[in-house]
Design an enzyme around this catalytic site. Structure first.
Site, PDB file in Angstrom:
ATOM      1  CB  CYS A   1      -1.868   0.377   8.434  1.00 49.85           C
ATOM      2  SG  CYS A   1      -0.656   1.552   8.539  1.00 49.85           S
TER       3      CYS A   1
ATOM      4  CG  ASN B   1      -0.283   0.020   2.311  1.00 51.17           C
ATOM      5  OD1 ASN B   1       0.680  -0.728   2.856  1.00 51.17           O
ATOM      6  ND2 ASN B   1      -1.043   0.709   3.530  1.00 51.17           N
TER       7      ASN B   1
ATOM      8  CD  GLU C   1       5.150  -0.426  12.902  1.00 52.06           C
ATOM      9  OE1 GLU C   1       3.777  -0.549  13.261  1.00 52.06           O
ATOM     10  OE2 GLU C   1       6.204   0.173  13.552  1.00 52.06           O
TER      11      GLU C   1
ATOM     12  CD  GLU D   1      10.379  -0.485  12.907  1.00 52.69           C
ATOM     13  OE1 GLU D   1      11.336   0.182  12.296  1.00 52.69           O
ATOM     14  OE2 GLU D   1      10.119  -1.590  12.434  1.00 52.69           O
TER      15      GLU D   1
HETATM   16  P1  NAD Z   1       0.553  -9.373   3.629  1.00 47.99           P
HETATM   17  O1  NAD Z   1       0.578 -10.005   5.242  1.00 47.99           O
HETATM   18  O2  NAD Z   1      -0.378 -10.311   2.799  1.00 47.99           O
HETATM   19  O3  NAD Z   1       1.954  -9.449   3.013  1.00 47.99           O
HETATM   20  C1  NAD Z   1       2.737  -8.556   3.520  1.00 47.99           C
HETATM   21  C2  NAD Z   1       4.148  -8.783   3.097  1.00 47.99           C
HETATM   22  O4  NAD Z   1       4.405 -10.227   3.719  1.00 47.99           O
HETATM   23  C3  NAD Z   1       4.284  -9.182   1.509  1.00 47.99           C
HETATM   24  O5  NAD Z   1       5.493  -8.750   1.110  1.00 47.99           O
HETATM   25  C4  NAD Z   1       4.226 -10.747   1.531  1.00 47.99           C
HETATM   26  O6  NAD Z   1       4.662 -11.456   0.212  1.00 47.99           O
HETATM   27  C5  NAD Z   1       4.879 -11.246   2.602  1.00 47.99           C
HETATM   28  N1  NAD Z   1       4.358 -12.622   3.065  1.00 47.99           N
HETATM   29  C6  NAD Z   1       3.295 -13.134   2.817  1.00 47.99           C
HETATM   30  N2  NAD Z   1       3.354 -14.407   3.499  1.00 47.99           N
HETATM   31  C7  NAD Z   1       4.239 -14.630   4.029  1.00 47.99           C
HETATM   32  C8  NAD Z   1       5.052 -15.541   4.526  1.00 47.99           C
HETATM   33  N3  NAD Z   1       4.629 -16.926   4.622  1.00 47.99           N
HETATM   34  N4  NAD Z   1       6.470 -15.467   5.112  1.00 47.99           N
HETATM   35  C9  NAD Z   1       6.950 -14.296   4.870  1.00 47.99           C
HETATM   36  N5  NAD Z   1       6.296 -13.408   4.205  1.00 47.99           N
HETATM   37  C10 NAD Z   1       5.250 -13.550   3.826  1.00 47.99           C
HETATM   38  O7  NAD Z   1      -0.041  -7.964   3.782  1.00 47.99           O
HETATM   39  P2  NAD Z   1      -0.739  -7.233   2.562  1.00 47.99           P
HETATM   40  O8  NAD Z   1      -1.941  -7.515   2.193  1.00 47.99           O
HETATM   41  O9  NAD Z   1       0.319  -7.082   1.618  1.00 47.99           O
HETATM   42  O10 NAD Z   1      -0.712  -5.701   3.226  1.00 47.99           O
HETATM   43  C11 NAD Z   1      -1.969  -5.325   4.017  1.00 47.99           C
HETATM   44  C12 NAD Z   1      -1.781  -5.378   5.301  1.00 47.99           C
HETATM   45  O11 NAD Z   1      -0.416  -4.711   5.866  1.00 47.99           O
HETATM   46  C13 NAD Z   1      -3.078  -4.657   6.191  1.00 47.99           C
HETATM   47  O12 NAD Z   1      -3.436  -5.586   7.182  1.00 47.99           O
HETATM   48  C14 NAD Z   1      -2.348  -3.351   6.519  1.00 47.99           C
HETATM   49  O13 NAD Z   1      -2.999  -3.100   7.706  1.00 47.99           O
HETATM   50  C15 NAD Z   1      -0.796  -3.671   7.002  1.00 47.99           C
HETATM   51  N6  NAD Z   1      -0.033  -2.399   6.955  1.00 47.99           N
HETATM   52  C16 NAD Z   1       0.282  -2.032   8.040  1.00 47.99           C
HETATM   53  C17 NAD Z   1       1.103  -0.773   8.324  1.00 47.99           C
HETATM   54  C18 NAD Z   1       1.620  -0.369   9.641  1.00 47.99           C
HETATM   55  O14 NAD Z   1       2.463   0.273   9.810  1.00 47.99           O
HETATM   56  N7  NAD Z   1       1.071  -0.871  10.853  1.00 47.99           N
HETATM   57  C19 NAD Z   1       1.339  -0.319   7.215  1.00 47.99           C
HETATM   58  C20 NAD Z   1       0.963  -0.471   6.068  1.00 47.99           C
HETATM   59  C21 NAD Z   1       0.295  -1.948   5.780  1.00 47.99           C
END
Ligand code: NAD
Length: 482
Positions: free
Chosen positions: A286, A155, A253, A461
């Site tokens: 997020c 995102n 996060e 962080e």
């Molecule tokens: P996701 O958890 O599907 O993927 C995040 C990352 O993890 C991607 O690079 C993905 O390839 C990787 N990943 C997936 N499976 C994995 C595994 N088994 N092992 C290691 N890595 C793996 O999340 P998304 O759909 O890409 O992003 C949206 C989510 O991120 C939402 O829940 C959002 O709230 C959160 N988010 C949080 C913050 C924050 O700062 N708190 C900021 C932005 C987004």
């Protein structure tokens, strides 16, 4: 292989040990704007992760041995390189993840540069405290900890990755980053920029690929010393299990379901402005305050104004400067968001705005949506949708409002609207969230702690908190005669 995206050449190979590496396998990358195929990206797996961690380990001693000033000089040149290429980075990121071009130009990419500049400067001023214990001197230092693994979502791909890469490198660590498979391109441009700025080979490595194939081997790799993960709660659970046997410190996060709590003395127009802001990035934020919790005395005037204002938001191509709300990032994510809304409508919620896609624009444009009358405790009020979907609930007493705001397993942020300074103090102190904004939203400071409570994450962080995480903090006691 090099592909051209918005006129910008992007290398689709990994960046490992200071050179481009192919893995012989690829995954297809599509644009959210029109679902056009942008190119095939090299897909890494365990072999590329092994090579990247080995390169990072080999580069670590020399990088860690530099002074903070010497590292900082290189990182400030990286920041210069990012600033010189803001337009390229903005155009490529917009094509890749569908976020607004004007936001990337004005806010996001300058912040990417700041992620290097700020933490480079900060590391030079990190205080190595001297204390005294029973007449002896003790010194507390922030030592580099080794190889940092960084895994990020789509995102805000480059901003979120560099917010970890910047302090990790400034601390003297080397890095392996696995960018998101739905928006991998700007990480490759960052590798070019860092190389041109003089970052030594192996200090920053980029391995593209899916979570299962490239992310998983990185999280369970015994050669990493820190793991910073930004993403969803379900993935975080898998990541935590994978990292556990190696006792790797984690920074998580994660998602949110944050409230916008509007008290009866609130400035109504301000409250409506803050609610409209939640449609930024098509709700793929997020921190978004997607649960509108409004005092019953204001509810109908608030909702009328909000529907009128949000109804005027322009949805369309994120490259058009007049666009306010763009497309969702992918077909899979679009289906997920649509599913949440359909199930909410089927179980009694009402859409007072939107409620479905605008198919005239393309396949992935979900209209800004406001839902009322959702069943208490229902999925739409409790689960993260990560799309342009707000719900509204009402309350009568301050106590009820606080209870509703805190009625979530998440705790990333909370936004409060009130004109009363005493209530602002009293109510904000009871909101359970890593960040509380009062009469404002999304005011971010790199020096402040950022992170979530509950399912929104582990750790903080920003500023010193970044160095507490990325460094091995050491206490050395100097005995007699020293
Ligand atoms: P996701 O958890 O599907 O993927 C995040 C990352 O993890 C991607 O690079 C993905 O390839 C990787 N990943 C997936 N499976 C994995 C595994 N088994 N092992 C290691 N890595 C793996 O999340 P998304 O759909 O890409 O992003 C949206 C989510 O991120 C939402 O829940 C959002 O709230 C959160 N988010 C949080 C913050 C924050 O700062 N708190 C900021 C932005 C987004």
């Amino acid at each position: 292989m090099i592909i051209e995206v918005e006129g910008v050449p992007v290398d689709t190979r990994h960046w490992i040990g200071g050179r481009r590496v192919s893995s012989g396998r690829t995954f297809a990358n599509f644009s959210p704007i029109d679902e056009a195929h942008l190119g095939d990206i090299e897909a890494g797996g365990a072999a590329e992760i092994d090579a990247a961690v080995a390169a990072a380990r080999a580069a670590f001693p020399a990088w860690a041995a530099l002074t903070p000033k010497e590292r900082g000089d290189i990182l400030r040149r990286v920041a210069d390189g990012i600033e010189a290429r803001v337009e390229d980075l903005a155009r490529v990121e917009t094509r890749d993840n569908g976020s607004l071009l004007r936001s990337h130009r004005r806010g996001v990419m300058p912040r990417v540069a700041m992620n290097f500049r700020y933490f480079a400067d900060f590391a030079e001023q990190l205080v190595h405290l001297d204390r005294e214990i029973r007449g002896l001197r003790e010194r507390i230092t922030y030592d580099p900890s080794g190889v940092t693994a960084v895994i990020t979502p789509w995102n805000a791909p480059l901003m979120l990755a560099t917010w970890r890469i910047g302090p990790a490198l400034a601390a003297g660590n080397t890095v392996v980053v696995k960018p998101p498979e739905w928006a991998p391109l700007t990480a490759s441009l960052l590798a070019d920029i860092a190389h041109e700025a003089g970052l030594p080979a192996g200090v920053l490595n980029v391995v593209q690929g899916t979570g299962a194939e490239a992310g998983a081997p990185l999280t369970r790799h015994p050669g990493i010393n820190r793991l910073s993960f930004t993403g969803s709660v379900p993935t975080a659970g898998v990541v935590a299990s994978a990292a556990a046997p190696n006792i790797v410190p984690l920074s998580f996060e994660l998602g949110g379901k944050s409230p916008l709590l509007v008290l009866e003395d609130a400035d109504l127009d301000l409250a409506v402005d803050l609610a409209v802001e939640q449609f930024d990035n098509a709700g793929q934020v997020c921190l978004g305050a997607f649960r509108l919790i409004v005092h019953s005395s204001l509810a109908s005037s608030f909702l009328d104004k909000l529907v009128e204002r949000a109804g005027r938001l322009v949805q369309g191509d994120p490259r058009d400067p007049s666009t306010d709300v763009s497309a969702l990032v992918s077909r899979a994510h679009f289906d997920r968001v649509s599913g949440f809304v359909s199930r909410a409508l089927a179980s009694g919620a009402r859409a007072v705005l939107g409620g479905g896609p605008d198919t005239s624009l393309g396949g992935l444009y979900f209209r800004p949506t406001i839902l009322v009358d959702a069943e208490p405790g229902s999925e739409i009020l409790t689960e993260e949708v990560f799309g342009p979907v707000l719900t509204m609930q009402t309350f009568d007493t301050e106590e009820q409002g606080i209870a509703m705001a805190n009625d979530t397993r998440f705790g990333l942020a909370a936004t409060l609207v009130t004109a009363d300074a005493a209530r602002a103090e009293r109510v904000s102190s009871r909101l359970c969230a890593g960040t509380v904004w009062i009469n404002c939203f999304f005011v971010r400071d790199l020096g402040a702690p950022f992170g979530g409570n509950g399912r929104s994450g582990i750790g903080r962080e920003g500023g010193t908190w970044s160095f507490d995480f990325y460094c091995d903090v050491k206490n050395t006691v100097f005995g007699k005669g020293l």
